[in-house]
Write an enzyme that holds these catalytic residues in place. Structure first.
Site, PDB file in Angstrom:
ATOM      1  N   ARG A 103     -15.342  16.578  -7.276  1.00  0.00           N
ATOM      2  CA  ARG A 103     -15.184  15.416  -6.376  1.00  0.00           C
ATOM      3  C   ARG A 103     -13.921  14.690  -6.808  1.00  0.00           C
ATOM      4  NH1 ARG A 103     -19.494  11.040  -4.132  1.00  0.00           N
ATOM      5  NH2 ARG A 103     -20.035  12.923  -2.989  1.00  0.00           N
ATOM      6  N   HIS A 130     -15.784  16.514   3.344  1.00  0.00           N
ATOM      7  CA  HIS A 130     -17.054  16.492   2.602  1.00  0.00           C
ATOM      8  C   HIS A 130     -17.930  17.623   3.163  1.00  0.00           C
ATOM      9  CE1 HIS A 130     -20.107  15.137   0.036  1.00  0.00           C
ATOM     10  NE2 HIS A 130     -20.381  13.953   0.520  1.00  0.00           N
ATOM     11  N   GLN A 133     -21.806  17.844   2.566  1.00  0.00           N
ATOM     12  CA  GLN A 133     -22.546  16.871   3.373  1.00  0.00           C
ATOM     13  C   GLN A 133     -22.791  17.435   4.770  1.00  0.00           C
ATOM     14  OE1 GLN A 133     -23.660  13.564   2.510  1.00  0.00           O
ATOM     15  NE2 GLN A 133     -24.755  13.968   4.393  1.00  0.00           N
ATOM     16  N   ASP A 223     -21.018   6.368   8.922  1.00  0.00           N
ATOM     17  CA  ASP A 223     -20.633   6.403   7.508  1.00  0.00           C
ATOM     18  C   ASP A 223     -20.005   5.043   7.189  1.00  0.00           C
ATOM     19  OD1 ASP A 223     -19.929   7.141   4.911  1.00  0.00           O
ATOM     20  OD2 ASP A 223     -18.175   8.321   5.513  1.00  0.00           O
ATOM     21  N   CYS A 263     -24.670   9.551   6.013  1.00  0.00           N
ATOM     22  CA  CYS A 263     -24.566  10.338   4.779  1.00  0.00           C
ATOM     23  C   CYS A 263     -25.019   9.555   3.550  1.00  0.00           C
ATOM     24  CB  CYS A 263     -23.143  10.848   4.608  1.00  0.00           C
ATOM     25  SG  CYS A 263     -21.930   9.530   4.588  1.00  0.00           S
ATOM     26  N   ARG A 291     -29.458  17.847   1.225  1.00  0.00           N
ATOM     27  CA  ARG A 291     -28.314  18.118   0.350  1.00  0.00           C
ATOM     28  C   ARG A 291     -28.731  19.138  -0.717  1.00  0.00           C
ATOM     29  NH1 ARG A 291     -24.205  14.516  -0.070  1.00  0.00           N
ATOM     30  NH2 ARG A 291     -23.264  16.299  -1.098  1.00  0.00           N
TER      31      ARG A 291
END
Ligand code: CP
Ligand code: NVA
Length: 304
Positions: A103, A130, A133, A223, A263, A291
């Site tokens: 990340r 992402h 996700q 988001d 998310c 996830r």
């Protein structure tokens, strides 16, 4: 177990539509307990330059449930934070671990890792994308509607990393995707063009009109308005994004059976209202759970 042996996942577009569907199928089998693969002695390294709850924990639990181990390669306690070149770090980690989930801020850093590592590298969120996700998001949509093709997902807010992976993911699996953002916050035109070139029989719409985007949508998605790394812009962004709030008024325009995704982490009263995220159309906790299953599928497929 899938056919992604040794592959990187830097962008969701590294996968074909068929490969995404196969991963979702594997995720479903893992979730139901129908299969229990064993990846004893495999080690996943987590190198995270930004905060994380879901991604960090779900990857750690995923490799544990697959019989392997996780190592936290916290940059602040490795030589990464003291400036050791990424090229050198990558070549060393390559000799120890079997897969890396990273990340970071710049997509270019992920690409450098991938270039200097023979082991697979997974994008666990960058400023650009992402992808992990979006895999869980698609799994959640499929679970709810029993299909993906032909459904419409509407994302309202910032044209950010999450929006980018949704654009690509929806296009790849034949979903219509609409992204509504304020002027100046549109998704990267290169990603939009890529999504349009990948979409076969589905629409890719980018607009400044959230109400138009929400009409008859099957999935409404929000988001944060201020992503990690943009904290200095937060107070400026709040009034600009207000018309893009996911609230009951916007929900009323969507399909009667529509679901709500976010998310997480969420800011109730900003990008989404409490009644919507905690309401009966919300699937955010299933989405967060997925996830784990989607990443287990991803790890199993690339380690097999
Ligand atoms: N959605 C998501 O990636 O959450 P974390 O930042 O907590 O990992
Ligand atoms: N767009 C958000 C997603 C967090 C999971 C961010 O990058 O901070």
């Amino acid at each position: 177990m899938g056919n992604l042996t040794g592959r990187d996942l830097l962008s969701l577009a590294d996968l074909s539509g068929a490969e995404i569907l196969a991963l979702l199928n594997l995720a479903k089998q893992l979730k139901s307990g129908e299969i229990q693969p064993d990846f004893q002695r495999k080690t996943l390294g987590l190198l995270f330059r930004k905060a994380s709850t879901r991604t960090r924990v779900s990857f750690s639990v995923a490799i544990h449930q697959l019989g392997g181990h996780v190592i936290d390669l916290d940059p602040s306690v490795t030589q990464v934070s003291r400036g050791e070149p990424i090229e050198d770090t990558a070549r060393v980690l390559d000799r120890y671990v079997d897969v890396l989930a990273i990340r970071t801020f710049a997509q270019a850093e992920l690409e450098t890792f991938a270039k200097y590592c023979k082991i697979p590298v997974i994008n666990a969120l960058s400023d650009l994308e992402h992808p992990c996700q979006a895999l869980a998001d698609l799994q959640t949509v499929e679970e709810n509607f029993g299909k993906l093709q032909g459904l419409t997902l509407t994302y309202v807010g910032d044209g950010n990393n999450v929006a980018h992976s949704l654009l690509l993911g929806c296009a790849l699996v034949g979903m219509n995707v609409r992204v509504a953002t304020p002027k100046g916050f549109a998704p990267d035109p290169a990603v939009v063009a890529q999504a349009r070139s990948l979409a076969k029989n589905s629409e890719v719409i980018v607009t400044n009109d959230p109400k138009l985007a929400a009409q008859s949508a099957h999935v409404l998605y929000a988001d944060v308005w201020t992503s990690m790394g943009q904290e200095a812009e937060e107070s400026q962004r709040l009034p600009i994004f207000q018309p893009y709030q996911l609230n009951a008024e916007l929900m009323a325009l969507a399909d009667r059976d529509s679901i709500v995704l976010h998310c997480l982490p969420a800011h109730r009263g900003e990008e989404i209202t409490a009644d919507v995220i905690d309401g009966k159309q919300s699937r955010v906790w299933d989405q967060a759970e997925n996830r784990l299953h989607a990443q287990k599928a991803l790890l199993a497929s690339i380690l097999s």
